[in-house]
Every structure is written in C-alpha cells, then in structure tokens.
Scaffold this active site. Structure first.
Site, PDB file in Angstrom:
ATOM      1  N   TYR A 115      35.408  27.222  29.282  1.00  0.00           N
ATOM      2  CA  TYR A 115      36.329  27.659  28.237  1.00  0.00           C
ATOM      3  C   TYR A 115      37.743  27.243  28.621  1.00  0.00           C
ATOM      4  O   TYR A 115      38.402  27.881  29.436  1.00  0.00           O
ATOM      5  CB  TYR A 115      36.258  29.178  28.053  1.00  0.00           C
ATOM      6  CG  TYR A 115      34.897  29.701  27.648  1.00  0.00           C
ATOM      7  CD1 TYR A 115      33.917  28.867  27.122  1.00  0.00           C
ATOM      8  CD2 TYR A 115      34.569  31.058  27.796  1.00  0.00           C
ATOM      9  CE1 TYR A 115      32.669  29.349  26.764  1.00  0.00           C
ATOM     10  CE2 TYR A 115      33.327  31.548  27.439  1.00  0.00           C
ATOM     11  CZ  TYR A 115      32.380  30.691  26.927  1.00  0.00           C
ATOM     12  OH  TYR A 115      31.145  31.173  26.580  1.00  0.00           O
ATOM     13  N   PRO A 264      28.287  37.802  17.639  1.00  0.00           N
ATOM     14  CA  PRO A 264      27.563  38.790  16.834  1.00  0.00           C
ATOM     15  C   PRO A 264      28.082  38.899  15.405  1.00  0.00           C
ATOM     16  O   PRO A 264      27.413  39.483  14.551  1.00  0.00           O
ATOM     17  CB  PRO A 264      27.793  40.092  17.604  1.00  0.00           C
ATOM     18  CG  PRO A 264      29.101  39.886  18.298  1.00  0.00           C
ATOM     19  CD  PRO A 264      29.090  38.435  18.695  1.00  0.00           C
TER      20      PRO A 264
END
Length: 388
Positions: A115, A264
């Site tokens: 990242y 999610p």
C-alpha cells in the site's frame, strides 16, 4: 475522487447527525472481556482514550488455540489513507483519525507493504506507536514491485523475501513483533507449505505472532494450516460478493479459523457516495480498472443499493450500517475492516456493532438484494492472481 453531480442522495446525508451524536455520547455496547497479556493488550476494562476515559467496544475472536487473537468486532482498513482511493487528507488529519479509531475501541488495523508501497505502513506505524501494546496492526507480504509500483500478478513468497519483508515491516510499523502476518497473494512458484513453514520459523523467533492468508481457496487453507495454524483468512466479502460462504466458510468453521472481510462496503459503493458521475483518479484509484465501477455498471447495480436504503430507512440506520450489521450477524468469527479517511464515516460504520435484527429480517434483505443481478467483475482487470 471528485463528484460531478449530486443526482443520487448520499447515505452520509441521511441520519448523519443522529448517528454521529450517538457516538459522541458513547456507544451502547458491552465492555469487551479481558484480553490476554500475550496479545499485548490491556487486561483492564478495555481501551482508554486519550483523555483517560474507558472506550467500551464489542470484541471477537479470530482463530483458535494458540493462534487465537481477540480484536474489535469491526477493524479499520488503512489502505485508502495513502493508496488506491484517490485524494486523501494530509498526514496530520490521518493520524488524528487513527487516534480517534483507537479512542472508540478499534483494536484491529490492517495495512500491507504494497500500500503506497510502504507509505501506508509508515503512516500507521507512526500514528499508532503510542498504542502499540493495545492494538493489533496486521500487514502482508508477497507482492513484487517495479519502479515503486506493484508488479501486478507477479508474487515473491520465497523464504528469503518473506524474511526481508518481515524485517522491513517491523521497522516501518515500529513493532517488535507483527501481530498477524498475511501472505497477500499465492505464489504459484512456492508451495504454501514452504510459506507456512517460513512464517512458523518467524513465530518461533518472536518476530511474528500469528499467520494468515489472503484470497486463498479451501485447499490452500488446509495445506497451510497443517503446517502453521492460521488465525485468519482475509478475502473480499459483502452483499454483492458472497462466494466465500460456499467456497471457504465451511473450511474455516471446521478448522477454527477466523475471517477478515476486506471491502465490506464494496469499495464504497454500498455506502451510497458513488454514482455514475463519480470520477476516479487513474493514477491512485484502482476502482478505475474494476468492472463494477464503470458508469454503466454503477447504474445497473444501483437497485442493490436502493434495497439497503429501503431496509435502513425503516430502521433508522444508513446503508453502510445495514451492510456491516448483516455481515456481523452471519458468523461470530467474521470481522469486517471497512476503510475511510473521514471521522464521520468512521463513527457511522462503528455504530453497526450495536445493531441487532431478527434472522427473518436479514433473510428478507438477502432475498431483496439477490433479486438484482450483480453487474461487472469485482476484481481489478489486471490482477490475475486474485481467486474469483
């Protein structure tokens, strides 16, 4: 990310003030049980915030036996603070947000060397250094890089590279041991048994506490777990991608392995802030290459979002809260890690742990969502390593 048109109502605009006010007054949640000293978390009444106040929050157990780890029921995915999510606030604002998450009881923070690359680990390590004995920072190994960019589809999970990443991540995260070390993607050239054995050695050496896999299938999970007990498997999971329920959940339940759900909220779509006019930064937002984020597929999938809005409006909650609460109700060993760079979104999402509805209500929501076919691929079109 830039919004060009406000045609679609944002989820953040409805019930925002009520949700935020509720959090400000204190979440109505049970105080978490004692957490073992071996996890590096206080065995007192739960976490205390920067003002010395107790911040009660629900917890869950990932894994079992010596691989078990107690964490907050909702964690925080940190990737978008520096990677793949277009513009983000400055460093001071992000550090403040991470501190607020701890103050509210979050104990699971997810990052990875890829990242940035590396920038996200540095940010998280610096921001959470003072809390390092109270929280669990998880990271990942295995990707390769060319000119400081992820070399998509080319992995390196050789023992030498795993050890190199471990040492580098420890420095960036300012930790003595990594609480949970994931294999980010499978390396077709290195058997998972060899990967698991290397991590098992790092655990013996005290540099890693637990082992995890990301986007692994049931066979790979079994093979890895036989060598080094797995604490968790991390994969994408949400109302628009429920394949893990059939493909890996039975294996996880049988073996006592936890599940950490990334994206999610379908990379923000189920939150309601994205519409067909949303523009994604081609240089720093991988949603520009995802099949579900073209103008056409966003239009096609909007009926799914509308079902969440309908469910939420009659219960006084937002679409993101409904999506997260649904997931928490599926299994007690599932922990979602939504990402955000905004305090209001963090407050809103964490409210989901206090929401309880009947099995029939969740079934009705599932049926309503399932009545609308999902359009577009969930995966980055260039990432051939992800298991669909």
């Amino acid at each position: 990310m830039k919004e060009e048109n406000g045609k679609q109502m944002s989820r953040r605009s409805f019930l925002k003030m009520g949700a935020t006010a509720s959090v400000a007054m204190g979440l109505s949640m049970a105080v978490p049980p004692a957490v073992a000293d071996t996890l590096g978390i206080s065995t007192k009444q739960g976490l205390t915030d920067r003002g010395g106040r107790t911040a009660p929050f629900a917890t869950r157990i990932l894994g079992s036996g010596r691989a078990a780890m107690e964490v907050s029921s909702i964690g925080l995915g940190c990737m978008g603070m520096s990677h793949h999510r277009s513009a983000h606030p400055d460093k001071k604002a992000l550090v403040r947000l991470l501190h607020q998450a701890v103050d509210m009881g979050v104990t699971l923070f997810d990052t990875a060397e890829s990242y940035g690359p590396w920038k996200n680990e540095e940010l998280v390590g610096e921001a959470l250094h003072e809390y390092r004995h109270k929280v669990n920072i998880t990271t990942k190994f295995g990707h390769t890089f060319v000119n400081d960019k992820h070399n998509i589809g080319v992995e390196d999970c050789t023992p030498v590279n795993i050890r190199r990443v471990c040492e580098a991540s420890l420095r960036r995260l300012r930790l003595e041991a990594i609480p949970l070390f994931y294999q980010h993607r499978q390396d077709k050239n290195v058997p998972v048994e060899e990967v698991a054995g290397t991590v098992a050695d790092l655990i013996k050496e005290g540099k890693v506490l637990r082992f995890g896999l990301s986007e692994a299938n049931a066979e790979t999970i079994r093979r890895a777990h036989a060598v080094c007990p797995l604490t968790a498997v991390q994969s994408e999971y949400h109302l628009m991608w429920r394949t893990p329920e059939q493909s890996i959940f039975p294996t996880l339940k049988e073996l006592g392995i936890g599940f950490v759900a990334y994206s999610p909220l379908t990379r923000g779509f189920l939150g309601g802030d994205i519409n067909e006019f949303t523009l994604f930064d081609a240089d720093n937002d991988n949603r520009a290459t995802h099949g579900q984020f073209t103008a056409e597929t966003i239009r096609d999938n909007t009926p799914i979002l509308n079902e969440l809005h309908r469910f939420g409006r009659t219960r006084g909650i937002t679409s993101s809260q409904a999506a997260l609460a649904w997931m928490l109700a599926k299994e007690p060993w599932i922990v979602p890690i939504p990402g955000t760079t905004k305090a209001a979104h963090l407050h809103e999402d964490l409210q989901a742990v206090s929401l309880e509805y009947s099995a029939n209500e969740w079934m009705e929501l599932e049926k309503a969502v399932a009545s609308h076919p999902v359009t577009g691929s969930r995966a980055n079109s260039r990432d051939t390593s992800i298991q669909r």
